[in-house]
Design a protein around this motif. Structure first.
Motif, PDB file in Angstrom:
ATOM      1  N   MET A  32       0.843  -1.180   0.000  1.00 35.42           N
ATOM      2  CA  MET A  32       0.000   0.000   0.000  1.00 35.42           C
ATOM      3  C   MET A  32       0.887   1.241   0.000  1.00 35.42           C
ATOM      4  O   MET A  32       1.772   1.384   0.839  1.00 35.42           O
ATOM      5  CB  MET A  32      -0.916   0.012   1.217  1.00 35.42           C
ATOM      6  N   LEU A  33       0.668   2.126  -0.951  1.00 36.98           N
ATOM      7  CA  LEU A  33       1.356   3.413  -0.998  1.00 36.98           C
ATOM      8  C   LEU A  33       0.335   4.472  -1.374  1.00 36.98           C
ATOM      9  O   LEU A  33      -0.335   4.371  -2.407  1.00 36.98           O
ATOM     10  CB  LEU A  33       2.489   3.398  -2.030  1.00 36.98           C
ATOM     11  N   GLU A  34       0.210   5.480  -0.519  1.00 38.25           N
ATOM     12  CA  GLU A  34      -0.773   6.524  -0.779  1.00 38.25           C
ATOM     13  C   GLU A  34      -0.218   7.887  -0.402  1.00 38.25           C
ATOM     14  O   GLU A  34       0.652   8.010   0.483  1.00 38.25           O
ATOM     15  CB  GLU A  34      -2.076   6.265  -0.013  1.00 38.25           C
ATOM     16  N   LEU A  62       2.804  10.839   3.182  1.00 33.56           N
ATOM     17  CA  LEU A  62       3.145   9.771   2.256  1.00 33.56           C
ATOM     18  C   LEU A  62       3.237   8.504   3.080  1.00 33.56           C
ATOM     19  O   LEU A  62       4.147   8.339   3.893  1.00 33.56           O
ATOM     20  CB  LEU A  62       4.463  10.053   1.543  1.00 33.56           C
ATOM     21  N   ASN A  63       2.262   7.612   2.895  1.00 34.29           N
ATOM     22  CA  ASN A  63       2.121   6.424   3.731  1.00 34.29           C
ATOM     23  C   ASN A  63       2.415   5.163   2.930  1.00 34.29           C
ATOM     24  O   ASN A  63       1.820   4.948   1.861  1.00 34.29           O
ATOM     25  CB  ASN A  63       0.694   6.324   4.294  1.00 34.29           C
ATOM     26  N   TYR A  64       3.324   4.347   3.447  1.00 33.09           N
ATOM     27  CA  TYR A  64       3.623   3.062   2.826  1.00 33.09           C
ATOM     28  C   TYR A  64       3.482   1.958   3.866  1.00 33.09           C
ATOM     29  O   TYR A  64       3.916   2.111   5.019  1.00 33.09           O
ATOM     30  CB  TYR A  64       5.048   3.010   2.254  1.00 33.09           C
ATOM     31  N   GLU A  65       2.864   0.847   3.452  1.00 36.23           N
ATOM     32  CA  GLU A  65       2.765  -0.324   4.314  1.00 36.23           C
ATOM     33  C   GLU A  65       2.933  -1.583   3.465  1.00 36.23           C
ATOM     34  O   GLU A  65       2.307  -1.721   2.413  1.00 36.23           O
ATOM     35  CB  GLU A  65       1.426  -0.346   5.045  1.00 36.23           C
ATOM     36  N   SER A  66       3.815  -2.453   3.932  1.00 35.50           N
ATOM     37  CA  SER A  66       4.112  -3.683   3.185  1.00 35.50           C
ATOM     38  C   SER A  66       3.114  -4.772   3.541  1.00 35.50           C
ATOM     39  O   SER A  66       2.431  -4.700   4.573  1.00 35.50           O
ATOM     40  CB  SER A  66       5.520  -4.167   3.534  1.00 35.50           C
ATOM     41  N   VAL A  75       6.300  -4.092   7.549  1.00 39.80           N
ATOM     42  CA  VAL A  75       6.739  -2.781   8.004  1.00 39.80           C
ATOM     43  C   VAL A  75       5.792  -1.712   7.476  1.00 39.80           C
ATOM     44  O   VAL A  75       5.041  -1.932   6.519  1.00 39.80           O
ATOM     45  CB  VAL A  75       8.176  -2.458   7.553  1.00 39.80           C
ATOM     46  N   GLY A  76       5.862  -0.548   8.103  1.00 40.78           N
ATOM     47  CA  GLY A  76       5.120   0.607   7.646  1.00 40.78           C
ATOM     48  C   GLY A  76       5.900   1.865   7.940  1.00 40.78           C
ATOM     49  O   GLY A  76       6.621   1.930   8.942  1.00 40.78           O
ATOM     50  N   LYS A 117       5.299  -4.597  12.021  1.00 45.97           N
ATOM     51  CA  LYS A 117       4.031  -5.241  12.370  1.00 45.97           C
ATOM     52  C   LYS A 117       4.202  -6.756  12.276  1.00 45.97           C
ATOM     53  O   LYS A 117       4.927  -7.262  11.411  1.00 45.97           O
ATOM     54  CB  LYS A 117       2.908  -4.779  11.453  1.00 45.97           C
ATOM     55  N   VAL A 118       3.588  -7.444  13.195  1.00 41.28           N
ATOM     56  CA  VAL A 118       3.640  -8.906  13.194  1.00 41.28           C
ATOM     57  C   VAL A 118       2.232  -9.442  13.411  1.00 41.28           C
ATOM     58  O   VAL A 118       1.364  -8.755  13.972  1.00 41.28           O
ATOM     59  CB  VAL A 118       4.574  -9.458  14.299  1.00 41.28           C
TER      60      VAL A 118
END
Length: 434
Positions: A32-34, A62-66, A75-76, A117-118
Motif C-alpha cells: 500500500m502506498l498513498e 506519504l504512507n507506505y505499508e508492506s 513494516v510501515g 508489524k507482526v
C-alpha cells in the motif's frame, strides 16, 4: 526547514526508493502506498479580541505499508510535512509549529510513523514503533494538518469472531502541530515526565449488541476507566434505533498529580511547588441515534460527579468519549449536566456528495472542582458541518466546520473557557498508488 526535518524527509525518500522494486508486476499484491494532501484554514475569534488569529497550511502524508512476509512480519512508514501558507494575529500552535522564540516555522517534516508489524494467523496482530493509534481513551487527533502519533507498542488478540482483547504502551508522542517526538509530561512542568501511558481493553460485538471496556494508566499521574454498551434495534422501513450507555472515570494516580499538573483542575494555588492534588471524576451518559434513509437524528445526556479529565498528558487533545463533549471546551466539569441534540442529512437526491450535520450542546450546573462554592458556570456549543465528496474527482473531499462556544461563569471554573467562534475549512485529497 530544520535539520531534523531534512533528515526525516531524506530517510523517507531513501526508504520509499525501494518500493518500485518491491511492487513490480504481480508482486504488488498486498503493498500500500498513498499520498494524502490537506489544505487547512482556521479563523478563530475570542472574547478577548487581541487573541483573534488565522492560520493556513498544507499538510502532506506519504504512507507506505508492506504485506506480511511469510504471513508473519511487515513494516510501515509515513512521512509528514506541514507548510505555512499564511497567518495573522498572535502566534499559537493551532496548525503551525513554532520555534523556541515563538516564531512560526515556514515548514517542518518528520517521520510520523515507522513500525514493524507482526501477526499470527487471525489470532494476533501487533505493532512496534511510531504509529497512529485509536481506542476509547487514547486517540490520534486528525483535526489539524497532520495526525498526532505515538511511539511504543500496541496489539490485539482475537480468540473468536466478535471478541477481541487489546493493549498499548507508549512513552513518547508527536503532537499534531509539532515537528518532533517528545516524552510525555504534565501541564505543570517539562521536568514532570510521565514514564509511559498504557492501556488494556476488550470489545465484544454480536448481532445488535456491542460492548467496549478499557482501562488506561498514565504512570504516577492518572488512571481512567471506560465502559460503553449499545444495542441496535431494526425498525420498519429500513430505519434503525441505536441506544448507548457509557460510564467513564478519571482518578489521580501518583506523585506527578500536583497542583497545576492539569490545567482544567481547580486548585487553591495552581502553581504551589510540590503540593499534592487529587481528582475523583466520574461521568455517565445515555445516547439515542435514529436513522432513516438520508436522515439521522440523535440526542444524549451526560451527568458528572467531580471533574472528568480528558487529557492523559500535557497537550493531549484526542477523542472525548462523551457524545456531549465539546470541541472548544471539554464540557465535563464537576456537577455539570450536559444535553446534546444533533441532526444530519445526506443531500444526494439534490446534490450528489453533499452531507450536512448540526449539533447543539448545553451544559449547566458546573462547579469549581476544588471547592464548589468558589465558582459556577453554564456553557453551550453549536457545531455545523458541510461535507462534500466531489464526484468528479476521486479522493477529493471538502469540509467546512463552524463552532461557536459561549459561557456564563461566576468565580473560577477552569474547565469552562472564554467565548469563541471558529471557522475551519479542510480540503482533502487522497491518491492511492497501489
Amino acid at each position: 526547514m530544520k535539520v531534523q526535518s531534512k533528515r526525516a524527509v531524506a530517510l523517507l525518500v531513501s526508504t520509499l526508493a525501494v518500493v518500485p522494486g518491491l511492487t513490480h508486476a504481480a508482486e504488488q499484491s498486498g503493498h500500500m502506498l498513498e499520498l494524502k494532501a490537506r489544505g487547512i484554514h482556521f479563523d478563530r475569534s475570542f472574547e478577548d479580541s487581541s487573541k483573534d488569529r488565522t492560520q493556513s497550511a498544507l499538510g502532506l502524508q506519504l504512507n507506505y505499508e508492506s504485506p506480511y512476509l511469510a504471513d508473519v512480519i511487515g513494516v510501515g512508514i509515513s512521512g509528514y510535512s506541514v507548510t505555512r501558507l499564511g497567518s495573522s494575529g498572535p502566534e499559537a500552535t493551532d496548525i503551525l509549529s513554532t520555534d523556541s522564540d515563538g516564531d512560526y516555522h515556514d515548514s517542518f517534516g518528520k517521520i510520523g510513523q515507522a513500525f514493524i508489524k507482526v501477526k499470527y494467523q487471525d489470532l494476533l496482530q501487533a505493532k512496534l514503533g511510531r504509529q497512529v493509534y485509536n481506542s476509547m481513551l487514547l486517540f490520534s487527533s486528525t483535526s489539524r494538518a497532520i495526525p498526532a502519533s505515538y511511539s511504543g507498542g500496541s496489539g490485539v488478540v482475537t480468540p473468536m469472531k466478535g471478541l477481541s482483547f487489546y493493549g498499548a504502551m507508549f512513552n513518547e508522542w508527536s503532537a499534531r502541530a509539532d515537528s518532533s517526538f517528545e516524552r510525555l509530561r504534565t501541564d505543570r512542568s517539562v521536568d514532570d515526565e510521565i514514564d509511559y501511558v498504557g492501556l488494556i481493553g476488550a470489545k465484544f460485538e454480536q448481532g445488535p449488541v456491542a460492548v467496549n471496556v478499557e482501562y488506561l494508566h498514565a504512570k504516577d499521574y492518572l488512571s481512567k476507566f471506560g465502559l460503553v454498551g449499545s444495542y441496535t434495534f431494526s425498525l420498519a422501513e429500513k430505519s434503525a434505533l441505536k441506544l448507548t450507555a457509557g460510564l467513564h472515570t478519571s482518578r489521580d494516580d501518583g506523585k506527578l498529580f500536583l497542583t497545576g499538573s492539569e490545567s482544567d483542575q481547580d486548585d487553591e494555588d495552581k502553581y504551589a511547588k510540590g503540593a499534592r492534588s487529587d481528582n475523583d471524576g466520574q461521568g455517565v451518559y445515555l445516547q439515542a441515534d435514529w436513522n432513516h434513509g438520508a436522515l439521522t437524528l440523535g440526542a444524549a445526556v451526560a451527568k458528572f460527579d467531580g471533574l472528568w479529565i480528558e487529557d492523559n498528558f500535557a497537550g493531549d487533545h484526542g477523542q472525548n468519549p462523551f457524545p456531549t463533549g465539546g470541541v472548544l471546551a471539554d464540557m465535563t466539569n464537576r456537577d455539570e449536566t450536559v444535553w446534546m441534540v444533533r441532526g444530519g442529512y445526506d443531500w444526494k437526491e439534490l446534490v450528489n456528495g453533499v452531507k450536512t450535520t448540526v449539533s447543539y450542546k448545553s451544559g449547566s450546573g458546573a462547579r469549581n472542582s476544588h471547592v464548589a462554592s468558589l465558582g459556577e458556570a453554564d456553557e453551550d456549543e453549536v457545531e455545523a458541518n458541510v461535507f462534500y465528496a466531489v464526484p468528479a474527482v476521486k479522493g477529493l473531499k471538502v469540509r467546512y466546520r463552524y463552532l461557536k462556544y459561549t459561557a456564563d461563569k461566576t468565580g473560577r471554573v477552569d474547565g469552562v473557557k472564554s467565548d469563541g467562534t471558529d471557522h475551519r475549512l479542510y480540503i482533502d485529497y487522497t491518491y492511492r498508488f497501489f
